[in-house]
Design a protein around this motif. Sequence first.
Motif, PDB file in Angstrom:
ATOM      1  N   VAL A 206       0.835  -1.198   0.000  1.00 13.03           N
ATOM      2  CA  VAL A 206       0.000   0.000   0.000  1.00 13.03           C
ATOM      3  C   VAL A 206       0.874   1.254   0.000  1.00 13.03           C
ATOM      4  CG1 VAL A 206      -1.747   1.282   1.296  1.00 13.03           C
ATOM      5  CG2 VAL A 206      -1.911  -1.208   1.109  1.00 13.03           C
ATOM      6  N   ARG A 207       1.959   1.231   0.766  1.00 13.34           N
ATOM      7  CA  ARG A 207       2.862   2.381   0.793  1.00 13.34           C
ATOM      8  C   ARG A 207       3.479   2.680  -0.567  1.00 13.34           C
ATOM      9  NH1 ARG A 207       5.944   0.961   6.447  1.00 13.34           N
ATOM     10  NH2 ARG A 207       4.731   2.341   7.811  1.00 13.34           N
ATOM     11  N   SER A 208       3.616   1.663  -1.391  1.00 15.50           N
ATOM     12  CA  SER A 208       4.274   1.842  -2.691  1.00 15.50           C
ATOM     13  C   SER A 208       3.328   2.344  -3.771  1.00 15.50           C
ATOM     14  CB  SER A 208       4.888   0.512  -3.149  1.00 15.50           C
ATOM     15  OG  SER A 208       3.876  -0.410  -3.569  1.00 15.50           O
ATOM     16  N   LEU A 209       2.024   2.447  -3.452  1.00 18.21           N
ATOM     17  CA  LEU A 209       1.026   2.745  -4.482  1.00 18.21           C
ATOM     18  C   LEU A 209       0.570   4.203  -4.420  1.00 18.21           C
ATOM     19  CD1 LEU A 209      -1.187  -0.470  -4.107  1.00 18.21           C
ATOM     20  CD2 LEU A 209       0.620  -0.033  -5.789  1.00 18.21           C
ATOM     21  N   PRO A 210       0.067   4.722  -5.536  1.00 17.83           N
ATOM     22  CA  PRO A 210      -0.445   6.102  -5.575  1.00 17.83           C
ATOM     23  C   PRO A 210      -1.869   6.164  -5.028  1.00 17.83           C
ATOM     24  CG  PRO A 210      -0.622   5.119  -7.742  1.00 17.83           C
ATOM     25  CD  PRO A 210       0.059   4.086  -6.877  1.00 17.83           C
ATOM     26  N   VAL A 211      -1.992   5.987  -3.699  1.00 20.12           N
ATOM     27  CA  VAL A 211      -3.312   5.968  -3.077  1.00 20.12           C
ATOM     28  C   VAL A 211      -3.382   7.052  -2.006  1.00 20.12           C
ATOM     29  CG1 VAL A 211      -3.713   3.525  -3.527  1.00 20.12           C
ATOM     30  CG2 VAL A 211      -2.545   4.214  -1.417  1.00 20.12           C
ATOM     31  N   ASP A 212      -4.591   7.312  -1.556  1.00 19.86           N
ATOM     32  CA  ASP A 212      -4.815   8.269  -0.471  1.00 19.86           C
ATOM     33  C   ASP A 212      -3.983   7.851   0.745  1.00 19.86           C
ATOM     34  OD1 ASP A 212      -5.960   9.584   1.815  1.00 19.86           O
ATOM     35  OD2 ASP A 212      -7.796   9.917   0.679  1.00 19.86           O
ATOM     36  N   PRO A 213      -3.278   8.797   1.392  1.00 21.35           N
ATOM     37  CA  PRO A 213      -2.498   8.436   2.588  1.00 21.35           C
ATOM     38  C   PRO A 213      -3.321   7.743   3.667  1.00 21.35           C
ATOM     39  CG  PRO A 213      -1.930  10.647   1.857  1.00 21.35           C
ATOM     40  CD  PRO A 213      -3.100  10.217   1.030  1.00 21.35           C
ATOM     41  N   LEU A 214      -4.642   7.964   3.681  1.00 23.88           N
ATOM     42  CA  LEU A 214      -5.475   7.290   4.656  1.00 23.88           C
ATOM     43  C   LEU A 214      -5.408   5.775   4.503  1.00 23.88           C
ATOM     44  CD1 LEU A 214      -7.452   7.815   6.976  1.00 23.88           C
ATOM     45  CD2 LEU A 214      -9.294   7.897   5.273  1.00 23.88           C
ATOM     46  N   ALA A 215      -5.202   5.304   3.268  1.00 30.22           N
ATOM     47  CA  ALA A 215      -5.084   3.868   3.046  1.00 30.22           C
ATOM     48  C   ALA A 215      -3.915   3.278   3.808  1.00 30.22           C
ATOM     49  CB  ALA A 215      -4.942   3.580   1.542  1.00 30.22           C
ATOM     50  N   VAL A 216      -2.837   4.032   3.900  1.00 35.86           N
ATOM     51  CA  VAL A 216      -1.661   3.546   4.636  1.00 35.86           C
ATOM     52  C   VAL A 216      -1.996   3.396   6.114  1.00 35.86           C
ATOM     53  CG1 VAL A 216       0.741   4.023   5.243  1.00 35.86           C
ATOM     54  CG2 VAL A 216      -0.119   4.600   2.956  1.00 35.86           C
ATOM     55  N   ARG A 217      -2.804   4.308   6.659  1.00 34.90           N
ATOM     56  CA  ARG A 217      -3.173   4.187   8.073  1.00 34.90           C
ATOM     57  C   ARG A 217      -4.015   2.940   8.316  1.00 34.90           C
ATOM     58  NH1 ARG A 217       0.606   6.809  10.218  1.00 34.90           N
ATOM     59  NH2 ARG A 217      -0.480   6.585  12.210  1.00 34.90           N
ATOM     60  N   HIS A 218      -4.900   2.604   7.385  1.00 35.80           N
ATOM     61  CA  HIS A 218      -5.674   1.365   7.526  1.00 35.80           C
ATOM     62  C   HIS A 218      -4.732   0.158   7.535  1.00 35.80           C
ATOM     63  CE1 HIS A 218      -9.226   3.724   7.033  1.00 35.80           C
ATOM     64  NE2 HIS A 218      -9.120   3.880   5.726  1.00 35.80           N
ATOM     65  N   ALA A 219      -3.802   0.129   6.590  1.00 36.47           N
ATOM     66  CA  ALA A 219      -2.867  -0.991   6.517  1.00 36.47           C
ATOM     67  C   ALA A 219      -1.952  -1.029   7.740  1.00 36.47           C
ATOM     68  CB  ALA A 219      -2.044  -0.896   5.229  1.00 36.47           C
ATOM     69  N   GLN A 220      -1.582   0.141   8.249  1.00 35.87           N
ATOM     70  CA  GLN A 220      -0.745   0.206   9.450  1.00 35.87           C
ATOM     71  C   GLN A 220      -1.480  -0.391  10.647  1.00 35.87           C
ATOM     72  OE1 GLN A 220       2.632   2.063   9.804  1.00 35.87           O
ATOM     73  NE2 GLN A 220       2.445   0.360  11.256  1.00 35.87           N
ATOM     74  N   ALA A 221      -2.767  -0.090  10.774  1.00 33.48           N
ATOM     75  CA  ALA A 221      -3.551  -0.640  11.880  1.00 33.48           C
ATOM     76  C   ALA A 221      -3.599  -2.157  11.815  1.00 33.48           C
ATOM     77  CB  ALA A 221      -4.963  -0.053  11.857  1.00 33.48           C
ATOM     78  N   ILE A 222      -3.723  -2.704  10.616  1.00 30.27           N
ATOM     79  CA  ILE A 222      -3.741  -4.159  10.454  1.00 30.27           C
ATOM     80  C   ILE A 222      -2.406  -4.763  10.873  1.00 30.27           C
ATOM     81  CG2 ILE A 222      -3.877  -6.009   8.735  1.00 30.27           C
ATOM     82  CD1 ILE A 222      -5.866  -4.131   7.191  1.00 30.27           C
ATOM     83  N   ALA A 223      -1.304  -4.167  10.446  1.00 31.83           N
ATOM     84  CA  ALA A 223       0.016  -4.678  10.814  1.00 31.83           C
ATOM     85  C   ALA A 223       0.242  -4.543  12.318  1.00 31.83           C
ATOM     86  CB  ALA A 223       1.099  -3.940  10.036  1.00 31.83           C
ATOM     87  N   ASP A 224      -0.130  -3.395  12.879  1.00 33.35           N
ATOM     88  CA  ASP A 224       0.079  -3.191  14.312  1.00 33.35           C
ATOM     89  C   ASP A 224      -0.724  -4.189  15.141  1.00 33.35           C
ATOM     90  OD1 ASP A 224       1.922  -1.133  14.177  1.00 33.35           O
ATOM     91  OD2 ASP A 224       0.402   0.433  14.132  1.00 33.35           O
ATOM     92  N   PHE A 225      -1.944  -4.487  14.713  1.00 34.78           N
ATOM     93  CA  PHE A 225      -2.755  -5.488  15.404  1.00 34.78           C
ATOM     94  C   PHE A 225      -2.004  -6.804  15.509  1.00 34.78           C
ATOM     95  CE2 PHE A 225      -5.462  -9.210  15.007  1.00 34.78           C
ATOM     96  CZ  PHE A 225      -6.403  -9.038  15.998  1.00 34.78           C
ATOM     97  N   HIS A 226      -1.408  -7.235  14.412  1.00 37.12           N
ATOM     98  CA  HIS A 226      -0.733  -8.537  14.409  1.00 37.12           C
ATOM     99  C   HIS A 226       0.549  -8.523  15.231  1.00 37.12           C
ATOM    100  CE1 HIS A 226      -3.628  -9.210  11.151  1.00 37.12           C
ATOM    101  NE2 HIS A 226      -3.504 -10.481  11.475  1.00 37.12           N
ATOM    102  N   HIS A 227       1.242  -7.418  15.259  1.00 40.02           N
ATOM    103  CA  HIS A 227       2.414  -7.315  16.134  1.00 40.02           C
ATOM    104  C   HIS A 227       1.999  -7.300  17.602  1.00 40.02           C
ATOM    105  CE1 HIS A 227       5.769  -6.773  13.349  1.00 40.02           C
ATOM    106  NE2 HIS A 227       4.981  -6.022  12.596  1.00 40.02           N
TER     107      HIS A 227
END
Length: 414
Positions: A206-227
């Motif tokens: 997601v970080r590598s794609l031309p998407v709204d920065p909000l998308a990165v926060r969603h993906a970050q929450a998913i990664a943080d949950f698993h950590h």
Amino acid sequence: MTSEKTVAGWIAGAARPVRAGTADGPRTDLEPLRDAARDAAVVAVATATRGAHEQFVLQDRAFRFLVEELGFRTLALEEDWTTGLRLDAYARTGRDDPAEALRDAWLPWQTAEILDALRWIRSFNERHPDDPVRIIGLDFHATREAAYDAVEEHVRRGAPGRAAELAGLLAPLRPSGPIDEHVARYRALPDKQPLIERAERALALVRSLPVDPLAVRHAQAIADFHHLHAMPVLDIERVEARFAESILWWHEQTGAKVVYWGGTAHASAGEAVLNGELARGKASRDAAPGPGPTRTNAGGRLRRRLGARFVPIGLTFDHGAVHGGVSVPSPPAAFGDAVLGTAGPPHYLLDLREARTRTDGVGAWLRAPAPVRVIGPGYRPGDDAGHNVQGGAPGTLFDVLIHSQEVTPARPLP
């Protein structure tokens, strides 16, 4: 004793009475907040407990003052990111039942006082559709499907050619059923590393794609949950860092000034050693009193980044009853906030900023490191003296204090 009398005398003269019965009505008694917060980017309202009616009312009144008088437009909660999305959707559109939305929230937020605050935000947004108040959650311990749906939708819109790849990475991670059951299943896995790696690969994509920065926060929450849930004990450093990063990210992305509702352990400004329970989070509710880890909390991180543009307001109390009618005595005499109960009206505001430079007993009290009370949902009266944060002084942890001599229990939602 002479120093305590000096401080009590100063409180008696400097304390400004405030109302704590209801959040509605005039807010002229909070006028000192105008000078304290006029140049702030983030104001933290740090509560000694989330179980008292008066503390909920006072944080709500401070929030309404900051919104209406100083143009603050975001409420940041120590609540899961995806629950924040749902509360924000209600605030923006009114299409949800706010009481039902709170059913997904952390239990101490499930009160009539918080419901009143949400309804006020919705009413404000109806009156100011082009300048609404937004709500964000800062935590990631209960990341629900909403984060997965949102990040996939962002990628479908911004980089449709990579949508299938992202969906494939996220499919084995998606929650199914109640979130507590999903957490329990994940925590029971003997080897969580493959799922953590999937979550990190999804985040990198997601970080590598031309998407709204909000998308990165969603993906970050998913990664943080698993950590987070892969750790045998709560990774408090990661939690504190993410609370601060999320607030700063939102402020930088939107330009909105933020009010942060948090516990004293997290939202005050300083290095802290947290005794007793960690005062938030399911993994911490049964922790026994005793020395905790030294760490820079979220408020301390915000102070480092923003300097005087971060203003911490401490909500303290002397005694009373909190969630479930649990009785709380006055704090031990050695606590930094104990003297607050010796003078002043039933509820009062103290501006500490200029007094910190005094050379008498008042300045010494404000600068002297001492425990400060924290009463979380796992409070045990028999261990009262162990429920505190250490590593700071009243005048370094807070710029403004709003103190209640006595508190009563918050009203839980039916």
